[in-house]
Design an enzyme around this catalytic site. Structure first.
Site, PDB file in Angstrom:
ATOM      1  N   GLY A 140     -68.848  58.039  15.293  1.00  0.00           N
ATOM      2  CA  GLY A 140     -67.638  58.593  14.678  1.00  0.00           C
ATOM      3  C   GLY A 140     -67.560  58.238  13.215  1.00  0.00           C
ATOM      4  N   PHE A 181     -63.685  55.585   5.315  1.00  0.00           N
ATOM      5  CA  PHE A 181     -64.742  55.272   4.355  1.00  0.00           C
ATOM      6  C   PHE A 181     -66.068  55.005   5.033  1.00  0.00           C
ATOM      7  CE2 PHE A 181     -60.765  53.330   2.807  1.00  0.00           C
ATOM      8  CZ  PHE A 181     -60.567  54.117   1.687  1.00  0.00           C
ATOM      9  N   ARG A 209     -69.022  55.390   8.501  1.00  0.00           N
ATOM     10  CA  ARG A 209     -69.587  56.089   9.641  1.00  0.00           C
ATOM     11  C   ARG A 209     -70.061  55.017  10.591  1.00  0.00           C
ATOM     12  NH1 ARG A 209     -73.080  60.806   6.809  1.00  0.00           N
ATOM     13  NH2 ARG A 209     -71.441  61.389   5.393  1.00  0.00           N
ATOM     14  N   ASP A 250     -52.675  47.126  12.059  1.00  0.00           N
ATOM     15  CA  ASP A 250     -52.923  48.521  12.434  1.00  0.00           C
ATOM     16  C   ASP A 250     -53.267  48.612  13.924  1.00  0.00           C
ATOM     17  OD1 ASP A 250     -52.976  51.229  11.907  1.00  0.00           O
ATOM     18  OD2 ASP A 250     -55.079  51.241  11.287  1.00  0.00           O
TER      19      ASP A 250
HETATM   20  P1  ATP Z   1     -60.441  54.258   9.429  1.00  0.00           P
HETATM   21  O1  ATP Z   1     -61.644  53.901   8.681  1.00  0.00           O
HETATM   22  O2  ATP Z   1     -59.635  55.266   8.752  1.00  0.00           O
HETATM   23  O3  ATP Z   1     -59.692  53.043   9.850  1.00  0.00           O
HETATM   24  P2  ATP Z   1     -61.504  54.491  12.099  1.00  0.00           P
HETATM   25  O4  ATP Z   1     -60.857  53.229  12.543  1.00  0.00           O
HETATM   26  O5  ATP Z   1     -61.532  55.585  13.099  1.00  0.00           O
HETATM   27  O6  ATP Z   1     -60.860  55.034  10.779  1.00  0.00           O
HETATM   28  P3  ATP Z   1     -64.039  53.241  12.095  1.00  0.00           P
HETATM   29  O7  ATP Z   1     -63.524  51.887  12.415  1.00  0.00           O
HETATM   30  O8  ATP Z   1     -65.087  53.379  11.069  1.00  0.00           O
HETATM   31  O9  ATP Z   1     -62.950  54.195  11.608  1.00  0.00           O
HETATM   32  O10 ATP Z   1     -64.544  53.901  13.435  1.00  0.00           O
HETATM   33  C1  ATP Z   1     -65.094  55.194  13.486  1.00  0.00           C
HETATM   34  C2  ATP Z   1     -65.342  55.529  14.952  1.00  0.00           C
HETATM   35  O11 ATP Z   1     -66.288  54.617  15.492  1.00  0.00           O
HETATM   36  C3  ATP Z   1     -64.101  55.432  15.824  1.00  0.00           C
HETATM   37  O12 ATP Z   1     -64.123  56.509  16.732  1.00  0.00           O
HETATM   38  C4  ATP Z   1     -64.272  54.126  16.571  1.00  0.00           C
HETATM   39  O13 ATP Z   1     -63.692  54.166  17.851  1.00  0.00           O
HETATM   40  C5  ATP Z   1     -65.792  54.012  16.669  1.00  0.00           C
HETATM   41  N1  ATP Z   1     -66.196  52.600  16.664  1.00  0.00           N
HETATM   42  C6  ATP Z   1     -65.903  51.659  15.747  1.00  0.00           C
HETATM   43  N2  ATP Z   1     -66.428  50.477  16.059  1.00  0.00           N
HETATM   44  C7  ATP Z   1     -67.090  50.657  17.234  1.00  0.00           C
HETATM   45  C8  ATP Z   1     -67.854  49.798  18.114  1.00  0.00           C
HETATM   46  N3  ATP Z   1     -68.034  48.519  17.820  1.00  0.00           N
HETATM   47  N4  ATP Z   1     -68.365  50.332  19.224  1.00  0.00           N
HETATM   48  C9  ATP Z   1     -68.189  51.645  19.523  1.00  0.00           C
HETATM   49  N5  ATP Z   1     -67.484  52.502  18.759  1.00  0.00           N
HETATM   50  C10 ATP Z   1     -66.946  52.024  17.625  1.00  0.00           C
END
Ligand code: ATP
Length: 407
Positions: free
Chosen positions: A92, A96, A98, A205
């Site tokens: 996902g 900022f 990926r 958050d």
């Molecule tokens: P923002 O950056 O605006 O806070 P976000 O929290 O969705 O947005 P990320 O934390 O970069 O952004 O996560 C992007 C995607 O990756 C999300 O769908 C999240 O559930 C998934 N994700 C993040 N960390 C993990 C992980 N450790 N294992 C599996 N999926 C993950």
């Protein structure tokens, strides 16, 4: 799905409008594509110079396109990262960052790698905040940091991989779901958040999208993730304490003074909305909102107009009238009431909340009714709202929005 509240940052409006799931590139898809390509390579060899069906051509083109995509994608990773990890698939995108699924080349163990482009100061700030927290934590209910690769323009954070999906997806995917299941999830959230608070960290958050199951099984750990807005501070003393003299419940004094207006509007505590100094009690309010969603599939505070949304948060106006609330137990409602307490000083701490009879399941009052149908129907009925996460640089815009509410 359900109560997804997308985080919105100005330059990312295109990303915001995409449902995250659409952006998932499944490993199965790439494996299938790989198999198809092999098949067609064989066919190409056999029919060298011969005639190929349009279908065959288009399939070959599709495979090529996918390969190119994957290559461009892997290109974005520093050689030090790809030397150690095989980049498998995109999970996902964040504002900022990926996140990809990767496999450690020698151990073959799967991990998540979060790649952040740190050119923009805001991205640098978010990434630094997240790393500062991740470097300190070690708890079964908090996502674990494995290692970090820092390059001038990009930071690669290797994390334990959560494959069980987000909290609400887990609820929907089950056939049977009771108050005890909700209490079990909340027990894990409280354990993780209580641990963070004990280290003086305020998450700021907390929401279902940031709570991921480690694996898809019913016995999976739930992990608190996404520390982009987290901060060291706010470790005042949330929670009710007994006054030594009167034994009455009183608000406690707080040694901290967080002030930055940030978070996801629907989960913001009244003191954040009112732009007062606040403590880690804001996380407890967010857990109250999450508990409300878990038991009903709907939001306690929701409005297309941000002004009206903030007004209802400040008034603490929510109801237990609609379905399935009539069949939810009183101890569960009492738990939510305690957390959605407007006065942060009277809100229980994570430790106190984890001792609530409903959470401990010590009372017979907890209903064992199957809530799955009504909760998942409510979750699925909801259209994703345009809720936004705001952070320091975006403070000005939210402050403007708040003026009419507060004046
Ligand atoms: P923002 O950056 O605006 O806070 P976000 O929290 O969705 O947005 P990320 O934390 O970069 O952004 O996560 C992007 C995607 O990756 C999300 O769908 C999240 O559930 C998934 N994700 C993040 N960390 C993990 C992980 N450790 N294992 C599996 N999926 C993950």
């Amino acid at each position: 799905m359900g109560c997804r509240s997308a985080k919105v940052l100005p330059s990312q409006s295109d990303i915001k409008n995409d449902p995250k799931k659409k952006r998932y590139v499944s490993v199965m898809q790439s494996l299938a594509a790989f198999a198809r390509e092999r098949e067609h390579q064989e066919e190409l060899k056999k029919n060298k110079g011969g005639w190929f069906s349009t279908k065959t051509k288009s399939m070959v083109a599709e495979v090529k396109q996918q390969e190119e995509k994957q290559e461009t994608y892997t290109d974005k990773f520093d050689a030090r990262v790809t030397a150690r990890y095989h980049i498998k698939a995109l999970i996902g995108r964040g504002s900022f960052s990926r996140v990809v699924r990767a496999e450690h080349r020698s151990s073959r163990r799967p991990f998540a790698i979060k790649m952040t482009e740190v050119d923009a100061p805001q991205a640098r700030e978010v990434c630094a905040a997240e790393l500062a927290v991740l470097r300190r934590v070690n708890h079964p209910n908090v996502v674990r940091l494995v290692e970090v690769f820092q390059c001038p323009r990009r930071v690669y954070v290797v994390l334990e991989l959560a494959t069980g999906g987000e909290l609400l997806d887990h609820v929907i995917s089950r056939g049977h779901y009771t108050e005890q299941d909700a209490a079990r999830a909340l027990r894990m959230v409280l354990a993780g958040v209580g641990y963070l608070h004990s280290l003086g960290i305020t998450h700021r958050d907390l929401k279902p999208e940031n709570l991921l199951y480690y694996h898809p099984g019913v016995d999976s750990r739930l992990l608190v993730t996404d520390f982009g807005l987290a901060t060291f501070g706010g470790a005042g003393t949330p929670g009710r304490s007994k006054s030594p003299q009167s034994g009455e419940v009183t608000g406690t004094s707080s040694s901290c003074s967080l002030r930055t207006t940030c978070g996801t509007p629907e989960y913001m505590a009244p003191e954040v909305v009112l732009r007062k100094a606040y403590t880690c009690a804001v996380d407890m309010w967010a857990i109250g909102v999450i508990a409300y969603i878990l038991l009903s599939g709907s939001m306690p505070f929701e409005d297309d107009s941000k002004t009206r949304l903030y007004r209802s948060i400040v008034r603490g106006k929510y109801s237990f009238r609609r379905n399935p609330w009539p069949s939810v137990s009183n101890p569960a409602k009492d738990f939510i009431r305690a957390l959605l307490e407007s006065d942060p000083g009277r809100r229980p701490s994570a430790q106190q909340a984890s001792r609530h009879p409903w959470i401990l399941a010590t009372t017979g009052g907890s209903s064992s009714r199957n809530l799955h149908r009504s909760v998942s129907r409510n979750l699925l009925r909801r259209t994703p709202r345009n809720s936004s996460r705001t952070k320091s640089a975006a403070d000005r815009s939210i402050s403007k929005q708040l003026v009419p509410v507060l004046s």
